[in-house]
Design an enzyme around this catalytic site. Structure first.
Site, PDB file in Angstrom:
ATOM      1  N   PRO A  27      -6.321  -6.583   7.265  1.00 48.07           N
ATOM      2  CA  PRO A  27      -5.963  -5.561   8.258  1.00 48.07           C
ATOM      3  C   PRO A  27      -5.056  -6.174   9.330  1.00 48.07           C
ATOM      4  O   PRO A  27      -5.461  -6.373  10.467  1.00 48.07           O
ATOM      5  CB  PRO A  27      -7.325  -5.154   8.837  1.00 48.07           C
ATOM      6  CG  PRO A  27      -8.157  -6.388   8.700  1.00 48.07           C
ATOM      7  CD  PRO A  27      -7.674  -7.119   7.484  1.00 48.07           C
ATOM      8  N   MET A  28      -3.826  -6.478   8.944  1.00 46.28           N
ATOM      9  CA  MET A  28      -2.907  -7.185   9.846  1.00 46.28           C
ATOM     10  C   MET A  28      -2.410  -6.222  10.909  1.00 46.28           C
ATOM     11  O   MET A  28      -1.641  -5.300  10.610  1.00 46.28           O
ATOM     12  CB  MET A  28      -1.731  -7.741   9.040  1.00 46.28           C
ATOM     13  CG  MET A  28      -2.154  -8.787   8.025  1.00 46.28           C
ATOM     14  SD  MET A  28      -0.792  -9.284   6.956  1.00 46.28           S
ATOM     15  CE  MET A  28      -0.661  -7.880   5.873  1.00 46.28           C
ATOM     16  N   TYR A  29      -2.864  -6.465  12.124  1.00 49.58           N
ATOM     17  CA  TYR A  29      -2.493  -5.545  13.199  1.00 49.58           C
ATOM     18  C   TYR A  29      -0.971  -5.543  13.376  1.00 49.58           C
ATOM     19  O   TYR A  29      -0.351  -6.583  13.491  1.00 49.58           O
ATOM     20  CB  TYR A  29      -3.183  -5.919  14.512  1.00 49.58           C
ATOM     21  CG  TYR A  29      -2.776  -4.971  15.608  1.00 49.58           C
ATOM     22  CD1 TYR A  29      -2.989  -3.607  15.450  1.00 49.58           C
ATOM     23  CD2 TYR A  29      -2.156  -5.426  16.756  1.00 49.58           C
ATOM     24  CE1 TYR A  29      -2.587  -2.712  16.430  1.00 49.58           C
ATOM     25  CE2 TYR A  29      -1.752  -4.542  17.745  1.00 49.58           C
ATOM     26  CZ  TYR A  29      -1.968  -3.175  17.569  1.00 49.58           C
ATOM     27  OH  TYR A  29      -1.562  -2.296  18.529  1.00 49.58           O
ATOM     28  N   HIS A 177      -3.756 -15.982  12.768  1.00 47.11           N
ATOM     29  CA  HIS A 177      -4.819 -16.648  13.528  1.00 47.11           C
ATOM     30  C   HIS A 177      -6.008 -16.983  12.641  1.00 47.11           C
ATOM     31  O   HIS A 177      -6.295 -16.272  11.675  1.00 47.11           O
ATOM     32  CB  HIS A 177      -5.276 -15.740  14.677  1.00 47.11           C
ATOM     33  CG  HIS A 177      -4.248 -15.623  15.743  1.00 47.11           C
ATOM     34  ND1 HIS A 177      -3.340 -14.602  15.786  1.00 47.11           N
ATOM     35  CD2 HIS A 177      -3.957 -16.437  16.790  1.00 47.11           C
ATOM     36  CE1 HIS A 177      -2.530 -14.770  16.827  1.00 47.11           C
ATOM     37  NE2 HIS A 177      -2.889 -15.886  17.445  1.00 47.11           N
ATOM     38  N   ALA A 210     -10.126 -15.374   1.626  1.00 41.86           N
ATOM     39  CA  ALA A 210      -8.843 -15.010   2.257  1.00 41.86           C
ATOM     40  C   ALA A 210      -8.098 -16.270   2.661  1.00 41.86           C
ATOM     41  O   ALA A 210      -8.664 -17.175   3.277  1.00 41.86           O
ATOM     42  CB  ALA A 210      -9.091 -14.136   3.490  1.00 41.86           C
ATOM     43  N   GLY A 211      -6.842 -16.313   2.297  1.00 39.26           N
ATOM     44  CA  GLY A 211      -6.031 -17.439   2.741  1.00 39.26           C
ATOM     45  C   GLY A 211      -5.215 -18.044   1.634  1.00 39.26           C
ATOM     46  O   GLY A 211      -5.752 -18.701   0.739  1.00 39.26           O
ATOM     47  N   GLY A 212      -3.938 -17.769   1.647  1.00 38.50           N
ATOM     48  CA  GLY A 212      -3.038 -18.405   0.688  1.00 38.50           C
ATOM     49  C   GLY A 212      -3.131 -17.848  -0.726  1.00 38.50           C
ATOM     50  O   GLY A 212      -2.586 -18.444  -1.648  1.00 38.50           O
TER      51      GLY A 212
HETATM   52  C1  LIG Z   1       0.834 -11.131  10.261  1.00 39.51           C
HETATM   53  C2  LIG Z   1      -0.650 -11.298  10.204  1.00 39.51           C
HETATM   54  C3  LIG Z   1      -1.439 -10.515  11.011  1.00 39.51           C
HETATM   55  C4  LIG Z   1      -2.829 -10.635  10.948  1.00 39.51           C
HETATM   56  N1  LIG Z   1      -3.592  -9.818  11.705  1.00 39.51           N
HETATM   57  C5  LIG Z   1      -4.942  -9.816  11.540  1.00 39.51           C
HETATM   58  C6  LIG Z   1      -5.760  -8.862  12.227  1.00 39.51           C
HETATM   59  O1  LIG Z   1      -5.282  -8.038  12.996  1.00 39.51           O
HETATM   60  N2  LIG Z   1      -7.091  -8.875  11.976  1.00 39.51           N
HETATM   61  C7  LIG Z   1      -7.631  -9.774  11.108  1.00 39.51           C
HETATM   62  O2  LIG Z   1      -8.839  -9.716  10.876  1.00 39.51           O
HETATM   63  N3  LIG Z   1      -6.898 -10.703  10.471  1.00 39.51           N
HETATM   64  C8  LIG Z   1      -5.570 -10.732  10.657  1.00 39.51           C
HETATM   65  N4  LIG Z   1      -4.815 -11.659   9.979  1.00 39.51           N
HETATM   66  C9  LIG Z   1      -5.486 -12.644   9.113  1.00 39.51           C
HETATM   67  C10 LIG Z   1      -5.844 -12.032   7.778  1.00 39.51           C
HETATM   68  O3  LIG Z   1      -6.994 -11.215   7.904  1.00 39.51           O
HETATM   69  C11 LIG Z   1      -6.164 -13.063   6.671  1.00 39.51           C
HETATM   70  O4  LIG Z   1      -7.178 -13.928   7.035  1.00 39.51           O
HETATM   71  C12 LIG Z   1      -4.964 -13.895   6.277  1.00 39.51           C
HETATM   72  O5  LIG Z   1      -3.810 -13.117   6.290  1.00 39.51           O
HETATM   73  C13 LIG Z   1      -5.206 -14.487   4.916  1.00 39.51           C
HETATM   74  O6  LIG Z   1      -4.217 -15.446   4.647  1.00 39.51           O
HETATM   75  P1  LIG Z   1      -2.924 -15.165   3.737  1.00 39.51           P
HETATM   76  O7  LIG Z   1      -2.024 -14.308   4.602  1.00 39.51           O
HETATM   77  O8  LIG Z   1      -2.381 -16.526   3.503  1.00 39.51           O
HETATM   78  O9  LIG Z   1      -3.410 -14.469   2.532  1.00 39.51           O
HETATM   79  C14 LIG Z   1      -3.426 -11.572  10.065  1.00 39.51           C
HETATM   80  C15 LIG Z   1      -2.590 -12.363   9.257  1.00 39.51           C
HETATM   81  C16 LIG Z   1      -1.233 -12.238   9.321  1.00 39.51           C
HETATM   82  C17 LIG Z   1      -0.396 -13.112   8.412  1.00 39.51           C
END
Ligand SMILES: Cc1cc2nc3c(=O)[nH]c(=O)nc-3n(C[C@H](O)[C@H](O)[C@H](O)COP(=O)(O)O)c2cc1C
Length: 297
Positions: A27-29, A177, A210-212
């Site tokens: 849920p990327m804000y 973050h 989550a991550g990568g």
């Molecule tokens: C542009 C961006 C915005 C993000 N905003 C949020 C957010 O609003 N809330 C949240 O829980 N995680 C946020 N995340 C973290 C993601 O939930 C998640 O942990 C992360 O994108 C996973 O890594 P990946 O992008 O390498 O798959 C954000 C990540 C990115 C890259």
């Protein structure tokens, strides 16, 4: 992107519209809008709208969420306003004031199927939010699950205690973050799953990595991480069930957890289990299927 193991995952049980493996968008804000979330859900995943961090009564973020959820409902062509919306909204929670009073009513109005909480300011920020959502879902019959993003074992344990339904285990390879003291999903996912298993909650709490994870190879790697502790198990019992326990004592075997192993865990005696195995094997030879067959994996 996020993914998890499949066989015993409660995620497929809770969200029957999703395909295997379970995949959700973060849920990327500012980026994850109704268009993205609806497209993910329509494709067999679980869509999330990034809803922000301001829960004041007149929050423009909550007003925007209200509009985005209506848009998602129309994109998915879900007519009835009381009908479940098979996607969710995610929040950044380090300023939790107002969440219970102002965010939950918007979420309930739209009958979202998932609420994702991430980045609390203190270890207690999520407790009242989770308990209010749980209270509301029991009282109103609202079919919603609570996702909590975690980045350390300590935070994962707190989330379980506070009543999270799904742990989104965010590794240090994640974009955006994340926990300063975090670890990679390679270390964290198996540890979180093992800890759930130890407390007997591996089929009650979902785990999402989550991550990568950005392509098929990443999905396969994440499934491998998540798999060991739940879909398969290393044990000498598999040989006991199929009467091949002549293997020397220093060897056991990893196999898919099947009916025999589940019965063993529930306390069935070896004798009864072996008898049932033989019946299933002999019946299976005639019908072409054996629900107790041992699948080494
Ligand atoms: C542009 C961006 C915005 C993000 N905003 C949020 C957010 O609003 N809330 C949240 O829980 N995680 C946020 N995340 C973290 C993601 O939930 C998640 O942990 C992360 O994108 C996973 O890594 P990946 O992008 O390498 O798959 C954000 C990540 C990115 C890259």
């Amino acid at each position: 992107m996020a993914t998890t193991e499949f066989r015993t995952s409660p995620l497929q049980r809770w969200f029957p519209h999703t395909t295997v493996p379970f995949i959700a968008n973060a849920p990327m804000y500012g980026f994850a809008t109704a268009d993205l979330a609806a497209a993910v859900t329509a494709a067999g995943g679980f869509g999330f709208i990034g809803a922000g961090f301001d829960f004041a009564a007149q929050s423009s973020q909550l007003q925007a969420l209200d509009a985005e959820l209506s848009k998602a409902r129309s994109l998915l062509k879900i007519a009835g306003p009381d009908e479940k919306l098979p996607l969710g909204a995610g929040f950044i929670t380090f300023r939790p004031d107002g969440f219970v009073e102002n965010a939950i009513p918007v979420l309930f109005k739209h009958r979202v199927a998932g609420i994702w909480l991430a980045f609390p300011g203190t270890s207690t920020d999520h407790a009242p939010i989770i308990s209010a959502i749980r209270h509301s879902r029991e009282k109103e019959g609202w079919d919603v699950k609570i996702f909590v993003q975690v980045g350390t074992m300590k935070v994962a344990k707190e989330a379980i205690e506070q009543g999270a339904d799904v742990l989104v285990v965010q590794g240090g390879d994640a974009g955006g973050h994340q926990w300063g003291q975090g670890a990679s999903i390679m270390a964290l996912v198996p540890e979180v799953k093992e800890s759930l298993r130890e407390i007997g909650k591996s089929t009650d709490v979902g785990v999402v990595a989550a991550g990568g994870i950005v392509d098929g190879k990443g999905c396969v790697a994440a499934l491998g991480l998540a798999d060991g502790a739940t879909s398969t198990i290393k044990s000498r019992q598999h040989d006991v069930f199929q009467s091949t326990d002549f293997w020397p004592a220093q060897y056991d075997g990893r196999a898919v957890i099947g009916r025999s192993y589940e019965d063993y865990e529930k306390g069935m005696t070896d004798k009864e289990n072996i008898d049932k195995y033989k019946i299933a094997r002999d019946t299976g030879a005639k019908t072409g299927g054996n629900e107790r067959g041992i699948v080494w994996a």
